[in-house]
Design a protein around this motif. Structure first.
Motif, PDB file in Angstrom:
ATOM      1  N   SER A 190       4.821 -25.401 -61.714  1.00 44.09           N
ATOM      2  CA  SER A 190       3.724 -24.675 -61.078  1.00 44.09           C
ATOM      3  C   SER A 190       4.132 -24.210 -59.697  1.00 44.09           C
ATOM      4  O   SER A 190       4.890 -24.872 -59.000  1.00 44.09           O
ATOM      5  N   ALA A 191       3.618 -23.056 -59.274  1.00 43.38           N
ATOM      6  CA  ALA A 191       3.970 -22.498 -57.966  1.00 43.38           C
ATOM      7  C   ALA A 191       3.130 -23.148 -56.884  1.00 43.38           C
ATOM      8  O   ALA A 191       1.997 -23.557 -57.116  1.00 43.38           O
ATOM      9  N   LEU A 192       3.702 -23.229 -55.678  1.00 43.20           N
ATOM     10  CA  LEU A 192       2.978 -23.783 -54.541  1.00 43.20           C
ATOM     11  C   LEU A 192       2.321 -22.648 -53.772  1.00 43.20           C
ATOM     12  O   LEU A 192       2.933 -21.608 -53.512  1.00 43.20           O
ATOM     13  N   LEU A 193       1.046 -22.844 -53.410  1.00 43.36           N
ATOM     14  CA  LEU A 193       0.349 -21.863 -52.597  1.00 43.36           C
ATOM     15  C   LEU A 193       0.800 -22.044 -51.150  1.00 43.36           C
ATOM     16  O   LEU A 193       0.806 -23.145 -50.630  1.00 43.36           O
ATOM     17  N   ALA A 194       1.154 -20.956 -50.484  1.00 44.52           N
ATOM     18  CA  ALA A 194       1.692 -21.080 -49.127  1.00 44.52           C
ATOM     19  C   ALA A 194       1.110 -19.998 -48.236  1.00 44.52           C
ATOM     20  O   ALA A 194       1.539 -18.856 -48.252  1.00 44.52           O
ATOM     21  N   LEU A 195       0.101 -20.356 -47.441  1.00 45.21           N
ATOM     22  CA  LEU A 195      -0.420 -19.440 -46.446  1.00 45.21           C
ATOM     23  C   LEU A 195       0.395 -19.534 -45.159  1.00 45.21           C
ATOM     24  O   LEU A 195       0.656 -18.549 -44.498  1.00 45.21           O
ATOM     25  N   THR A 196       0.804 -20.767 -44.822  1.00 45.46           N
ATOM     26  CA  THR A 196       1.660 -21.016 -43.670  1.00 45.46           C
ATOM     27  C   THR A 196       2.639 -22.090 -44.061  1.00 45.46           C
ATOM     28  O   THR A 196       2.424 -22.806 -45.037  1.00 45.46           O
ATOM     29  N   PRO A 197       3.753 -22.271 -43.343  1.00 42.55           N
ATOM     30  CA  PRO A 197       4.682 -23.363 -43.645  1.00 42.55           C
ATOM     31  C   PRO A 197       3.989 -24.708 -43.649  1.00 42.55           C
ATOM     32  O   PRO A 197       4.293 -25.572 -44.461  1.00 42.55           O
ATOM     33  N   GLN A 217       0.475 -28.751 -49.349  1.00 41.42           N
ATOM     34  CA  GLN A 217       0.264 -28.493 -50.759  1.00 41.42           C
ATOM     35  C   GLN A 217       1.308 -29.210 -51.596  1.00 41.42           C
ATOM     36  O   GLN A 217       1.006 -29.800 -52.632  1.00 41.42           O
ATOM     37  N   GLN A 218       2.572 -29.163 -51.142  1.00 45.50           N
ATOM     38  CA  GLN A 218       3.651 -29.805 -51.887  1.00 45.50           C
ATOM     39  C   GLN A 218       3.456 -31.308 -51.953  1.00 45.50           C
ATOM     40  O   GLN A 218       3.730 -31.938 -52.966  1.00 45.50           O
ATOM     41  N   ALA A 219       2.967 -31.880 -50.839  1.00 47.36           N
ATOM     42  CA  ALA A 219       2.747 -33.324 -50.826  1.00 47.36           C
ATOM     43  C   ALA A 219       1.613 -33.722 -51.737  1.00 47.36           C
ATOM     44  O   ALA A 219       1.622 -34.801 -52.325  1.00 47.36           O
ATOM     45  N   ALA A 220       0.603 -32.839 -51.869  1.00 50.01           N
ATOM     46  CA  ALA A 220      -0.583 -33.184 -52.658  1.00 50.01           C
ATOM     47  C   ALA A 220      -0.392 -32.917 -54.139  1.00 50.01           C
ATOM     48  O   ALA A 220      -0.987 -33.591 -54.969  1.00 50.01           O
ATOM     49  N   GLU A 221       0.407 -31.931 -54.497  1.00 56.35           N
ATOM     50  CA  GLU A 221       0.515 -31.522 -55.895  1.00 56.35           C
ATOM     51  C   GLU A 221       1.974 -31.610 -56.357  1.00 56.35           C
ATOM     52  O   GLU A 221       2.798 -30.790 -55.954  1.00 56.35           O
ATOM     53  N   PRO A 222       2.305 -32.562 -57.214  1.00 63.10           N
ATOM     54  CA  PRO A 222       3.673 -32.644 -57.728  1.00 63.10           C
ATOM     55  C   PRO A 222       3.958 -31.514 -58.710  1.00 63.10           C
ATOM     56  O   PRO A 222       3.042 -30.880 -59.244  1.00 63.10           O
ATOM     57  N   LYS A 223       5.218 -31.258 -58.919  1.00 58.40           N
ATOM     58  CA  LYS A 223       5.603 -30.236 -59.883  1.00 58.40           C
ATOM     59  C   LYS A 223       5.200 -30.670 -61.274  1.00 58.40           C
ATOM     60  O   LYS A 223       5.276 -31.837 -61.618  1.00 58.40           O
ATOM     61  N   ARG A 224       4.775 -29.706 -62.086  1.00 61.42           N
ATOM     62  CA  ARG A 224       4.290 -29.993 -63.427  1.00 61.42           C
ATOM     63  C   ARG A 224       4.581 -28.787 -64.324  1.00 61.42           C
ATOM     64  O   ARG A 224       4.810 -27.681 -63.843  1.00 61.42           O
ATOM     65  N   LEU A 253      -5.441 -34.344 -69.990  1.00 62.41           N
ATOM     66  CA  LEU A 253      -4.329 -34.681 -69.113  1.00 62.41           C
ATOM     67  C   LEU A 253      -3.138 -33.757 -69.338  1.00 62.41           C
ATOM     68  O   LEU A 253      -2.822 -33.389 -70.476  1.00 62.41           O
ATOM     69  N   VAL A 254      -2.465 -33.407 -68.245  1.00 64.15           N
ATOM     70  CA  VAL A 254      -1.252 -32.598 -68.303  1.00 64.15           C
ATOM     71  C   VAL A 254      -0.053 -33.531 -68.463  1.00 64.15           C
ATOM     72  O   VAL A 254       0.176 -34.390 -67.608  1.00 64.15           O
ATOM     73  N   PRO A 255       0.722 -33.404 -69.539  1.00 65.80           N
ATOM     74  CA  PRO A 255       1.915 -34.246 -69.689  1.00 65.80           C
ATOM     75  C   PRO A 255       3.086 -33.692 -68.900  1.00 65.80           C
ATOM     76  O   PRO A 255       3.109 -32.518 -68.537  1.00 65.80           O
ATOM     77  N   GLY A 256       4.057 -34.553 -68.637  1.00 63.89           N
ATOM     78  CA  GLY A 256       5.290 -34.097 -68.018  1.00 63.89           C
ATOM     79  C   GLY A 256       5.192 -33.759 -66.544  1.00 63.89           C
ATOM     80  O   GLY A 256       6.050 -33.044 -66.023  1.00 63.89           O
ATOM     81  N   VAL A 257       4.155 -34.267 -65.841  1.00 63.57           N
ATOM     82  CA  VAL A 257       4.065 -34.035 -64.404  1.00 63.57           C
ATOM     83  C   VAL A 257       5.265 -34.707 -63.725  1.00 63.57           C
ATOM     84  O   VAL A 257       5.592 -35.856 -64.024  1.00 63.57           O
ATOM     85  N   GLN A 258       5.914 -33.988 -62.845  1.00 65.46           N
ATOM     86  CA  GLN A 258       7.146 -34.495 -62.242  1.00 65.46           C
ATOM     87  C   GLN A 258       6.871 -35.752 -61.418  1.00 65.46           C
ATOM     88  O   GLN A 258       5.921 -35.815 -60.637  1.00 65.46           O
ATOM     89  N   THR A 259       7.719 -36.742 -61.595  1.00 66.39           N
ATOM     90  CA  THR A 259       7.606 -37.993 -60.855  1.00 66.39           C
ATOM     91  C   THR A 259       9.005 -38.563 -60.642  1.00 66.39           C
ATOM     92  O   THR A 259       9.895 -38.337 -61.475  1.00 66.39           O
ATOM     93  N   PRO A 260       9.231 -39.258 -59.554  1.00 67.51           N
ATOM     94  CA  PRO A 260      10.588 -39.767 -59.306  1.00 67.51           C
ATOM     95  C   PRO A 260      10.943 -40.968 -60.179  1.00 67.51           C
ATOM     96  O   PRO A 260      10.084 -41.796 -60.494  1.00 67.51           O
ATOM     97  N   THR A 261      12.203 -41.029 -60.567  1.00 71.04           N
ATOM     98  CA  THR A 261      12.752 -42.221 -61.204  1.00 71.04           C
ATOM     99  C   THR A 261      13.220 -43.124 -60.073  1.00 71.04           C
ATOM    100  O   THR A 261      14.224 -42.845 -59.423  1.00 71.04           O
ATOM    101  N   ARG A 262      12.481 -44.204 -59.819  1.00 69.80           N
ATOM    102  CA  ARG A 262      12.742 -45.029 -58.646  1.00 69.80           C
ATOM    103  C   ARG A 262      13.904 -45.996 -58.860  1.00 69.80           C
ATOM    104  O   ARG A 262      14.632 -46.311 -57.927  1.00 69.80           O
TER     105      ARG A 262
END
Length: 234
Positions: A14-21, A27-34, A168-177
């Motif tokens: 999914s694309a990140l919405l970016a009005l300002t840096p 936005q990136q912190a709140a919404e992981p890649k999916r 639910l959306v499957p495959g939401v990006q998450t780190p392998t810790r």
């Protein structure tokens, strides 16, 4: 089943919405890649998959599949020569490759783990996985080349999409810790990653037989190595 799922084929991000840096960073912190909704729509096999049995036989056995059901008829375990494609929150998605083995389901009929033998292009692979609600949580993989790997994934946020019927959306990006592995050549390693899925500490045994702990920066560069035995012999 991911070292799965051994399962869902992830799509575009999914694309990140970016009005300002600054807003982009928030936005990136709140919404992981999916996976995008279009990618998920493309791998849905059935929007109303079978998750229960109307008439319980007590022992439902067929030539290729055995289902174990709960008191309400919900399928809680399936043993099959070709396991059914993964069901996540009422939708059934394509499996990346065929798996013979056993699948476990929760009370709503969603896949929550299993083990089996996967028929992959690289050869036969033995797998075992336990799942978060819509993503692998922990899993073993024994590959055809002789390598072995065990991973523990951080739980991703639970995201629902109106385009999927608010499921639910499957495959939401998450780190392998945590990753434990033995490579095909026998090299062992234990890796710990940060929230960005970047390994930051790696413990291994070098080709010379010395124990070593490597510290890595955010770019993956090794910035410090602790190898006392090796250093003593220099």
């Amino acid at each position: 089943m991911n070292p799965r799922k051994i399962a869902v084929v992830a799509g575009s991000l999914s694309a990140l919405l970016a009005l300002t840096p600054q807003s982009a960073k928030a936005q990136q912190a709140a919404e992981p890649k999916r996976p995008s909704l279009e990618a998920l729509q493309g791998i849905i096999l059935d929007r109303a998959p079978q998750t229960n049995v109307a008439v319980v036989d007590h022992e439902r056995i067929s030539a290729k599949r055995i289902d174990i059901v709960g008191d309400d008829g919900t399928i809680r375990m399936t043993l099959a020569g070709n396991t059914p494609a993964p069901i996540i929150d009422g939708l059934q998605y394509k499996r990346a490759f065929d798996v013979a083995g056993m699948i476990l389901y929760d009370a709503k009929g969603s896949e929550r783990g299993g083990f089996g033998v996967a028929d992959m292009p690289s050869g036969t692979t033995a797998v075992l996985a336990l799942d978060h609600p819509a993503m692998d949580a922990a899993g073993w993989r024994v590959s055809a080349d002789g390598s072995v790997m065990f991973v523990i994934n951080q739980a991703p946020p639970l995201i629902r999409d109106p385009g999927l019927g608010d499921r639910l959306v499957p495959g939401v990006q998450t780190p392998t810790r945590i990753k434990l592995s033995v490579a095909a050549d026998g090299t062992p390693a234990v890796s710990l990653a940060d929230a960005g899925d970047q390994p930051r500490v790696r413990m291994t045994v070098t080709a010379e037989g010395y124990g070593a702990i490597e510290f890595l920066d955010a770019s993956g560069k090794v910035v410090h190595v602790l190898a006392p035995e090796r250093d003593q012999k220099r």
